[in-house]
Motif scaffolding. Structure first.
Motif, PDB file in Angstrom:
ATOM      1  N   GLY A  73      -9.276   1.181   7.939  1.00  0.00           N
ATOM      2  CA  GLY A  73      -8.704   0.193   7.452  1.00  0.00           C
ATOM      3  C   GLY A  73      -9.189  -0.774   6.345  1.00  0.00           C
ATOM      4  N   TRP A  74     -10.541  -0.876   6.195  1.00  0.00           N
ATOM      5  CA  TRP A  74     -11.091  -1.579   5.128  1.00  0.00           C
ATOM      6  C   TRP A  74     -10.563  -0.966   3.772  1.00  0.00           C
ATOM      7  N   MET A  75     -11.045   0.411   4.027  1.00  0.00           N
ATOM      8  CA  MET A  75     -10.960   1.221   2.723  1.00  0.00           C
ATOM      9  C   MET A  75      -9.523   1.299   2.221  1.00  0.00           C
ATOM     10  N   LEU A  76      -8.415   1.381   3.326  1.00  0.00           N
ATOM     11  CA  LEU A  76      -7.033   1.290   2.865  1.00  0.00           C
ATOM     12  C   LEU A  76      -6.579  -0.072   2.178  1.00  0.00           C
ATOM     13  N   GLY A  77      -7.072  -1.295   2.949  1.00  0.00           N
ATOM     14  CA  GLY A  77      -6.976  -2.495   2.214  1.00  0.00           C
ATOM     15  C   GLY A  77      -7.412  -2.829   1.142  1.00  0.00           C
ATOM     16  N   HIS A  78      -8.662  -2.206   1.041  1.00  0.00           N
ATOM     17  CA  HIS A  78      -9.133  -2.276  -0.508  1.00  0.00           C
ATOM     18  C   HIS A  78      -8.285  -1.643  -1.386  1.00  0.00           C
ATOM     19  N   LYS A  79      -7.918  -0.389  -1.189  1.00  0.00           N
ATOM     20  CA  LYS A  79      -7.367   0.325  -2.089  1.00  0.00           C
ATOM     21  C   LYS A  79      -5.836  -0.179  -2.348  1.00  0.00           C
ATOM     22  N   GLN A  80      -5.050  -0.740  -1.412  1.00  0.00           N
ATOM     23  CA  GLN A  80      -3.899  -1.480  -1.639  1.00  0.00           C
ATOM     24  C   GLN A  80      -3.866  -2.561  -2.732  1.00  0.00           C
ATOM     25  N   PHE A  81      -5.026  -3.392  -2.373  1.00  0.00           N
ATOM     26  CA  PHE A  81      -5.180  -4.503  -3.124  1.00  0.00           C
ATOM     27  C   PHE A  81      -5.532  -3.994  -4.626  1.00  0.00           C
ATOM     28  N   HIS A  82      -6.340  -2.958  -4.971  1.00  0.00           N
ATOM     29  CA  HIS A  82      -6.696  -2.668  -6.233  1.00  0.00           C
ATOM     30  C   HIS A  82      -5.351  -2.074  -6.880  1.00  0.00           C
ATOM     31  N   LEU A  93      12.181  -7.418 -13.120  1.00  0.00           N
ATOM     32  CA  LEU A  93      10.864  -7.458 -12.423  1.00  0.00           C
ATOM     33  C   LEU A  93      10.373  -5.936 -12.059  1.00  0.00           C
ATOM     34  N   ALA A  94       8.961  -5.608 -12.092  1.00  0.00           N
ATOM     35  CA  ALA A  94       8.731  -4.332 -11.661  1.00  0.00           C
ATOM     36  C   ALA A  94       7.474  -4.459 -10.820  1.00  0.00           C
ATOM     37  N   LEU A  95       7.416  -3.745  -9.957  1.00  0.00           N
ATOM     38  CA  LEU A  95       6.271  -3.526  -8.680  1.00  0.00           C
ATOM     39  C   LEU A  95       5.784  -2.155  -9.008  1.00  0.00           C
ATOM     40  N   ARG A  96       4.341  -2.086  -9.147  1.00  0.00           N
ATOM     41  CA  ARG A  96       3.703  -0.637  -9.056  1.00  0.00           C
ATOM     42  C   ARG A  96       2.766  -0.817  -7.904  1.00  0.00           C
ATOM     43  N   ARG A  97       2.790   0.195  -6.974  1.00  0.00           N
ATOM     44  CA  ARG A  97       1.725   0.374  -5.926  1.00  0.00           C
ATOM     45  C   ARG A  97       1.359   1.915  -5.917  1.00  0.00           C
ATOM     46  N   GLY A  98       0.020   1.934  -5.416  1.00  0.00           N
ATOM     47  CA  GLY A  98      -0.509   3.070  -5.222  1.00  0.00           C
ATOM     48  C   GLY A  98      -1.112   3.806  -6.479  1.00  0.00           C
ATOM     49  N   ARG A  99      -1.905   4.762  -6.198  1.00  0.00           N
ATOM     50  CA  ARG A  99      -2.647   5.558  -7.433  1.00  0.00           C
ATOM     51  C   ARG A  99      -2.078   7.033  -7.270  1.00  0.00           C
ATOM     52  N   MET A 100      -2.549   7.565  -6.045  1.00  0.00           N
ATOM     53  CA  MET A 100      -2.429   9.078  -5.861  1.00  0.00           C
ATOM     54  C   MET A 100      -0.930   9.377  -5.854  1.00  0.00           C
ATOM     55  N   THR A 105       8.679   0.140  -8.549  1.00  0.00           N
ATOM     56  CA  THR A 105      10.210  -0.340  -8.309  1.00  0.00           C
ATOM     57  C   THR A 105      10.358  -1.101  -9.214  1.00  0.00           C
ATOM     58  N   ARG A 106      11.437  -1.224  -9.913  1.00  0.00           N
ATOM     59  CA  ARG A 106      11.949  -1.789 -10.819  1.00  0.00           C
ATOM     60  C   ARG A 106      13.425  -2.646 -10.371  1.00  0.00           C
ATOM     61  N   VAL A 107      13.290  -4.119 -10.679  1.00  0.00           N
ATOM     62  CA  VAL A 107      14.502  -4.636 -10.234  1.00  0.00           C
ATOM     63  C   VAL A 107      15.116  -5.263 -11.521  1.00  0.00           C
ATOM     64  N   PRO A 108      16.168  -4.911 -12.042  1.00  0.00           N
ATOM     65  CA  PRO A 108      16.867  -5.539 -13.025  1.00  0.00           C
ATOM     66  C   PRO A 108      17.511  -6.738 -12.819  1.00  0.00           C
TER      67      PRO A 108
END
Length: 170
Positions: A73-82, A93-100, A105-108
């Protein structure tokens, strides 16, 4: 912060890290403890050498499961944050999440219906907020930007809200 043609991706503030960790670590630690207890039951039945040994195995499995789940859980929370970023440009507005598995998500601006700001007690304490952008359409009809700086959240709400007002006048 004024939007530009090619606005930079904005990271979340460092003070948001604890909220991401709190969102994953306790729950996965609890789930790990439950799995550990479930895995311990067959071992206790097989031991059949006494109550003290069975209870020791039971507790040890729960602790190991809790530690493993909490670490995960700590590892997943840390990765989500970073790996959570946002940006506002002329398009919206655009939101980018994840690495792998990168999700962007883009909101015109023209699709924004209304906006909400949510501030829980831990967010207020850290000057953070969650911006919820409700859009036209049914699929993914709202975009949530979690734990951003409260001033940035208010700026985004005001900037996107002004556009809604301009569109309503037309």
């Amino acid at each position: 912060m004024a939007p530009a043609d090619e606005a930079e991706w904005q990271p979340l503030p460092q003070r948001a890290r604890a909220l991401f960790l709190l969102g994953t670590t306790p729950w996965l630690a609890l789930a790990g403890a439950m799995v550990g207890l479930a895995l311990a039951i067959p071992g206790i039945v097989l031991l059949d050498s006494g109550h003290a040994t069975g209870m020791t195995v039971f507790i040890a499995c729960a602790v190991v499961g809790c530690l493993f789940g909490g670490g995960l859980g700590w590892m997943l929370g840390h990765k989500q944050f970073h790996h959570t970023f946002w940006r506002l440009d002329r398009e919206g507005l655009a939101l980018r999440r994840g690495r792998m598995w990168l999700r962007e998500t883009r909101v015109p601006i023209t699709r924004v219906q209304h906006l909400d700001l949510k501030r829980g007690p831990l967010q207020r304490r850290r000057s953070l907020a969650t911006l919820i952008v409700h859009t036209a359409g049914t699929r993914n009809s709202s975009v949530v930007v979690p734990n951003i700086d409260a001033e940035d959240a208010e700026f985004l709400r005001d900037r996107l809200g002004r556009q809604i007002d301009l569109d309503d006048e037309d």
